[in-house]
Design a protein around this motif. Structure first.
Motif, mmCIF file in Angstrom:
data_model
loop_
_atom_site.group_PDB
_atom_site.id
_atom_site.type_symbol
_atom_site.label_atom_id
_atom_site.label_comp_id
_atom_site.label_asym_id
_atom_site.label_seq_id
_atom_site.Cartn_x
_atom_site.Cartn_y
_atom_site.Cartn_z
ATOM 1 N N THR A 180 0.850 -1.174 0.000
ATOM 2 C CA THR A 180 0.000 0.000 0.000
ATOM 3 C C THR A 180 0.898 1.240 0.000
ATOM 4 O O THR A 180 2.110 1.135 0.257
ATOM 5 N N PRO A 181 0.346 2.429 -0.256
ATOM 6 C CA PRO A 181 1.173 3.634 -0.164
ATOM 7 C C PRO A 181 1.898 3.768 1.177
ATOM 8 O O PRO A 181 3.089 4.095 1.207
ATOM 9 N N ALA A 182 1.196 3.500 2.273
ATOM 10 C CA ALA A 182 1.834 3.613 3.592
ATOM 11 C C ALA A 182 2.965 2.605 3.743
ATOM 12 O O ALA A 182 4.046 2.932 4.269
ATOM 13 N N GLU A 183 2.749 1.391 3.286
ATOM 14 C CA GLU A 183 3.788 0.364 3.376
ATOM 15 C C GLU A 183 4.983 0.699 2.490
ATOM 16 O O GLU A 183 6.130 0.433 2.850
ATOM 17 N N ARG A 184 4.711 1.296 1.343
ATOM 18 C CA ARG A 184 5.782 1.655 0.418
ATOM 19 C C ARG A 184 6.643 2.781 0.998
ATOM 20 O O ARG A 184 7.881 2.722 0.931
ATOM 21 N N VAL A 185 6.013 3.779 1.567
ATOM 22 C CA VAL A 185 6.760 4.882 2.176
ATOM 23 C C VAL A 185 7.590 4.374 3.350
ATOM 24 O O VAL A 185 8.750 4.763 3.533
ATOM 25 N N GLU A 186 7.012 3.478 4.136
ATOM 26 C CA GLU A 186 7.756 2.876 5.251
ATOM 27 C C GLU A 186 8.978 2.109 4.726
ATOM 28 O O GLU A 186 10.072 2.184 5.299
ATOM 29 N N THR A 222 -5.076 6.058 -5.229
ATOM 30 C CA THR A 222 -4.344 6.287 -3.973
ATOM 31 C C THR A 222 -3.119 7.192 -4.168
ATOM 32 O O THR A 222 -2.310 7.337 -3.251
ATOM 33 N N PHE A 223 -2.984 7.805 -5.345
ATOM 34 C CA PHE A 223 -1.832 8.676 -5.589
ATOM 35 C C PHE A 223 -1.827 9.879 -4.650
ATOM 36 O O PHE A 223 -0.792 10.261 -4.107
ATOM 37 N N ASP A 224 -2.981 10.469 -4.424
ATOM 38 C CA ASP A 224 -3.096 11.606 -3.513
ATOM 39 C C ASP A 224 -2.606 11.217 -2.117
ATOM 40 O O ASP A 224 -1.814 11.934 -1.493
ATOM 41 N N GLU A 225 -3.054 10.074 -1.638
ATOM 42 C CA GLU A 225 -2.621 9.593 -0.324
ATOM 43 C C GLU A 225 -1.104 9.401 -0.296
ATOM 44 O O GLU A 225 -0.425 9.793 0.670
ATOM 45 N N GLU A 226 -0.583 8.806 -1.353
ATOM 46 C CA GLU A 226 0.854 8.510 -1.387
ATOM 47 C C GLU A 226 1.698 9.784 -1.360
ATOM 48 O O GLU A 226 2.691 9.867 -0.646
#
Length: 297
Positions: free
Chosen positions: A48-54, A75-79
């Motif tokens: 997910t975006p959160a997992e990718r940023v982590e 989910t681009f906005d979230e990322e």
């Protein structure tokens, strides 16, 4: 005492302050300059975006280039919001060769978050019966994207992906035909196997236009024998290509490739380990033990 002798005496008594040392050139291969690339659709764990940023944070990346498929755009906005919070630069975004709905969605999010980035665009072989016609038709297709990018403070980078459009000389001709200052090149070694023999020449030619350079473990003819994408350090040409990059004086972003269906964290880590292993030899020192790769044998 003569004036000349008096002046010499004064200079000797009161020496001039030493000039400040020239700052050392930035290391193009330092961790802060590395950009994680091809890790959204190319990830066995489908983060997910959160997992990718982590993941990016754990691996020490400060820069990131976003690739996507249609299912990722919602989910681009979230990322982008998570990247800003984590202080990770969105260095580039994979962008369509048009200004359709997907392109507008991407630009909308970039505008919302006040992100000024590179838009990486590739194209197939253009229409036209000769070189001049091909350059003209390609420039005509891309100029509206470059103009729209400029409105958002972004740059358009031509992405080599094989074929006519993947040849640096053709890309430079297109850039000259577009005649806008925000257009350049992102060069990919994994799509440049046919260029290895003349890479120094091409790099010199591209350098005034080069916005990003994505490196890869490289073997001569590797794209023809299942070795198109290797972790850094696994290709016999890697050291030579890195030396060429450093000697060129190029100082822009360096992309570190995912682009396989392995766990993206493991593939990125393999490339980081390979680069770390190559750097001492690049500086004329003895290399340590070759890394044990997680995603390559």
């Amino acid at each position: 005492m003569s004036r000349a002798l008096l002046l010499a005496t004064l200079v000797a008594c009161f020496p001039q302050p030493a000039r400040a040392a020239e700052p050392a050139p930035a290391d193009v291969f330092k961790q802060d300059n590395l950009v994680a690339w091809c890790i959204v659709p190319f990830d066995a764990k489908k983060r997910t975006p959160a997992e990718r940023v982590e993941m990016l944070q754990k691996l020490g990346f400060k820069k990131y280039a976003y690739d996507w498929r249609a299912e990722h755009l919602p989910t681009f906005d979230e990322e982008v919001g998570l990247l800003k919070k984590a202080k990770i630069e969105l260095t580039a975004v994979w962008f369509p060769a048009n200004l359709g709905a997907d392109a507008q969605k991407l630009l909308e999010v970039l505008k919302k978050h006040e992100i000024k980035t590179q838009l990486w665009v590739t194209m197939g072989d253009p229409a036209g019966k000769d070189q001049a016609a091909k350059v003209e038709s390609t420039a005509k297709a891309l100029k509206p994207i470059a103009e729209e990018a400029a409105k958002h403070g972004c740059k358009l980078a031509l992405y080599n992906h094989g074929g006519w459009f993947g040849e640096p000389e053709n890309q430079i001709a297109v850039i000259e035909a577009i005649k806008l200052k925000n257009v350049g090149i992102v060069y990919n070694q994994h799509h440049g196997h046919d260029h290895f023999d003349r890479f120094p020449e091409l790099l010199k030619l591209m350098k005034p236009h080069l916005l990003a350079l994505n490196i890869n473990g490289s073997a001569k003819g590797g794209d023809k024998v299942g070795k198109k994408i290797l972790p850094l350090g696994a290709g016999e040409l890697d050291l030579t290509l890195l030396r060429t990059i450093r000697a060129s004086g190029y100082s822009g972003p360096i992309g570190i490739l995912g682009h396989t269906q392995d766990d993206a964290a493991e593939r990125l880590a393999d490339n980081l380990d390979g680069l770390k292993w190559l750097l001492p030899e690049l500086a004329g020192k003895e290399p340590g033990p070759r890394p044990t790769y997680r995603t390559w044998k």
